[in-house]
Design a protein around this motif. Structure first.
Motif, short mmCIF file in Angstrom:
data_model
loop_
_atom_site.label_atom_id
_atom_site.label_comp_id
_atom_site.label_asym_id
_atom_site.label_seq_id
_atom_site.Cartn_x
_atom_site.Cartn_y
_atom_site.Cartn_z
N GLN A 1 0.83 -1.21 0.00
CA GLN A 1 0.00 0.00 0.00
C GLN A 1 0.86 1.25 0.00
O GLN A 1 0.60 2.21 -0.72
N PHE B 1 -25.56 3.41 -3.46
CA PHE B 1 -24.50 3.42 -2.45
C PHE B 1 -23.32 4.32 -2.84
O PHE B 1 -22.80 4.23 -3.95
N GLY C 1 -14.54 4.63 -0.46
CA GLY C 1 -13.97 5.41 -1.56
C GLY C 1 -15.02 6.05 -2.46
O GLY C 1 -14.75 7.07 -3.10
N1 CO8 Z 1 -15.28 -4.43 -3.02
C1 CO8 Z 1 -15.46 -5.58 -3.70
N2 CO8 Z 1 -16.66 -6.11 -3.97
C2 CO8 Z 1 -17.74 -5.47 -3.51
C3 CO8 Z 1 -17.64 -4.26 -2.79
C4 CO8 Z 1 -16.33 -3.73 -2.55
N3 CO8 Z 1 -16.14 -2.57 -1.91
N4 CO8 Z 1 -18.88 -3.86 -2.47
C5 CO8 Z 1 -19.73 -4.76 -2.97
N5 CO8 Z 1 -19.05 -5.74 -3.61
C6 CO8 Z 1 -19.60 -6.92 -4.28
C7 CO8 Z 1 -20.09 -7.96 -3.31
O1 CO8 Z 1 -19.01 -8.76 -2.86
C8 CO8 Z 1 -21.08 -8.72 -4.15
O2 CO8 Z 1 -20.37 -9.60 -5.00
P1 CO8 Z 1 -20.97 -11.12 -5.26
O3 CO8 Z 1 -22.27 -10.87 -5.99
O4 CO8 Z 1 -19.92 -11.74 -6.11
O5 CO8 Z 1 -21.16 -11.73 -3.93
C9 CO8 Z 1 -21.69 -7.65 -5.04
O6 CO8 Z 1 -20.76 -6.54 -5.00
C10 CO8 Z 1 -23.02 -7.14 -4.55
O7 CO8 Z 1 -22.87 -6.77 -3.18
P2 CO8 Z 1 -23.78 -7.40 -2.00
O8 CO8 Z 1 -24.25 -8.76 -2.35
O9 CO8 Z 1 -23.00 -7.25 -0.72
O10 CO8 Z 1 -25.01 -6.39 -2.04
P3 CO8 Z 1 -25.93 -5.93 -0.81
O11 CO8 Z 1 -27.05 -5.15 -1.40
O12 CO8 Z 1 -26.25 -7.08 0.07
O13 CO8 Z 1 -24.98 -4.93 0.06
C11 CO8 Z 1 -23.41 -3.13 0.36
C12 CO8 Z 1 -24.52 -3.74 -0.51
C13 CO8 Z 1 -24.00 -2.68 1.70
C14 CO8 Z 1 -22.86 -1.93 -0.39
C15 CO8 Z 1 -22.30 -4.17 0.61
O14 CO8 Z 1 -21.91 -4.72 -0.64
C16 CO8 Z 1 -21.08 -3.62 1.28
O15 CO8 Z 1 -21.06 -3.42 2.49
N6 CO8 Z 1 -19.98 -3.39 0.49
C17 CO8 Z 1 -18.70 -2.99 1.01
C18 CO8 Z 1 -18.70 -1.52 1.34
C19 CO8 Z 1 -17.38 -1.13 1.95
O16 CO8 Z 1 -16.94 -1.62 2.98
N7 CO8 Z 1 -16.69 -0.16 1.30
C20 CO8 Z 1 -15.46 0.39 1.79
C21 CO8 Z 1 -14.29 -0.28 1.13
S1 CO8 Z 1 -12.74 0.33 1.77
C22 CO8 Z 1 -12.51 1.80 0.96
O17 CO8 Z 1 -13.27 2.19 0.11
C23 CO8 Z 1 -11.30 2.60 1.37
C24 CO8 Z 1 -10.87 3.58 0.26
C25 CO8 Z 1 -9.42 3.96 0.39
C26 CO8 Z 1 -8.54 2.80 -0.01
C27 CO8 Z 1 -7.15 3.28 -0.38
C28 CO8 Z 1 -6.24 2.10 -0.79
C29 CO8 Z 1 -6.52 1.44 -2.13
#
Ligand code: CO8
Length: 261
Positions: A82, A108, A112
């Motif tokens: 990182q 959503f 990021g």
């Molecule tokens: N990364 C990878 N895949 C994701 C992400 C993500 N952030 N968010 C959703 N997906 C994928 C899921 O894994 C899922 O894939 P699959 O169908 O293969 O299982 C698909 O998208 C659909 O998602 P859900 O089934 O989870 O859908 P829901 O409606 O049940 O939930 C949510 C939606 C609430 C948005 C849920 O997906 C969630 O909580 N996502 C993660 C959100 C999160 O934690 N984001 C923060 C990430 S960290 C970040 O952004 C830091 C930025 C700075 C980084 C700097 C260094 C690079």
């Protein structure tokens, strides 16, 4: 004159002087992997160099604006990975884009995704939009400016609660808190974002860029330095034909014809 350009992770079109960048990895809710961050930055930079683009709208395909950084790509990275990659510096380059950025937030905007919206200039949200910084829930903290820009947008009380608990904010609360300019019914979001962008694009491009730069400076420097910079920038607009044209058109009771595009 809509024209599609080739990227793998986003769709870019242009309507007159407004470019529309649509994040397009809906299967992962437009989560950002390395390819999508570099493509988004490349697209924004290309727009910034293109004098026919005078405002950029960013939105997402499907249920999300963007659900944050791609957790599957990031999960196993080391601290050294990182830091070597300076992960996160990317967003500084987005914030340096001179062309105004309108975020049309659908669904959503998490992690990021919320931080990308915070780096934009005008944030419009659909009723379905949800904002959040859920990084604490996956063992990390915001890395694309969330701890700095969110507090400036909505103040410490709300920013701290969101960042320490991961609580999501619905669109109406986000509007009351000052994170978004306006909330619109989902089906009107894009039309209104394009309308706002078209208004911005209709003005003198150097005047608009100067205004953007001055407003953003307020986040960087003390008030006295910001006021000094604003006055110098205000004076500089009097070197533009467009200032003469704008004011003479007002006095002549006609529409101005901007020359600096
Ligand atoms: N990364 C990878 N895949 C994701 C992400 C993500 N952030 N968010 C959703 N997906 C994928 C899921 O894994 C899922 O894939 P699959 O169908 O293969 O299982 C698909 O998208 C659909 O998602 P859900 O089934 O989870 O859908 P829901 O409606 O049940 O939930 C949510 C939606 C609430 C948005 C849920 O997906 C969630 O909580 N996502 C993660 C959100 C999160 O934690 N984001 C923060 C990430 S960290 C970040 O952004 C830091 C930025 C700075 C980084 C700097 C260094 C690079």
């Amino acid at each position: 004159n809509s024209e599609a350009r080739a990227y793998n992770t986003l769709l870019m079109t242009q309507e007159q002087n407004v470019a529309v960048v649509r994040l397009n990895r809906p299967k992962v809710l437009n989560a950002f992997d390395d390819e999508s961050t570099s493509e988004l930055l490349a697209a924004l930079r290309a727009c910034d160099q293109d004098r026919t683009v005078r405002c950029i709208v960013i939105t997402g395909t499907g249920r999300a604006f963007a659900a944050g950084a791609d957790i599957s790509e990031m999960a196993t990275r080391s601290m050294q990975d990182q830091s070597a990659q300076d992960a996160g510096a990317w967003i500084d380059s987005v914030a340096r884009v001179r062309t105004p950025l309108v975020a049309a937030v659908n669904g959503f905007a998490l992690g990021g995704g919320c931080e990308l919206a915070l780096a934009c200039d005008v944030v419009l949200a659909a009723t379905s939009a949800q904002f959040g910084q859920p990084e604490v829930q996956i063992g990390t903290i915001p890395g694309w400016g969330g701890t700095q820009r969110l507090i400036r947008a909505i103040g410490k009380a709300k920013a701290m609660e969101m960042i320490l608990t991961g609580r999501r904010m619905q669109a109406d609360e986000a509007e009351r808190a000052g994170l978004v300019a306006r909330v619109l019914p989902d089906e009107q979001l894009m039309a209104e974002a394009l309308a706002v962008a078209t208004v911005i694009a209709s003005y003198s491009a150097p005047v608009v860029r100067t205004a953007k730069q001055c407003v953003n400076l307020a986040h960087e420097v003390p008030l006295s330095a910001g006021l000094k910079a604003e006055r110098a920038a205000f004076h500089s607009t009097f070197a533009l034909e467009d200032q003469k044209e704008g004011m003479l058109a007002f006095l002549d009771k006609r529409s101005p014809h901007w020359r600096h595009k």
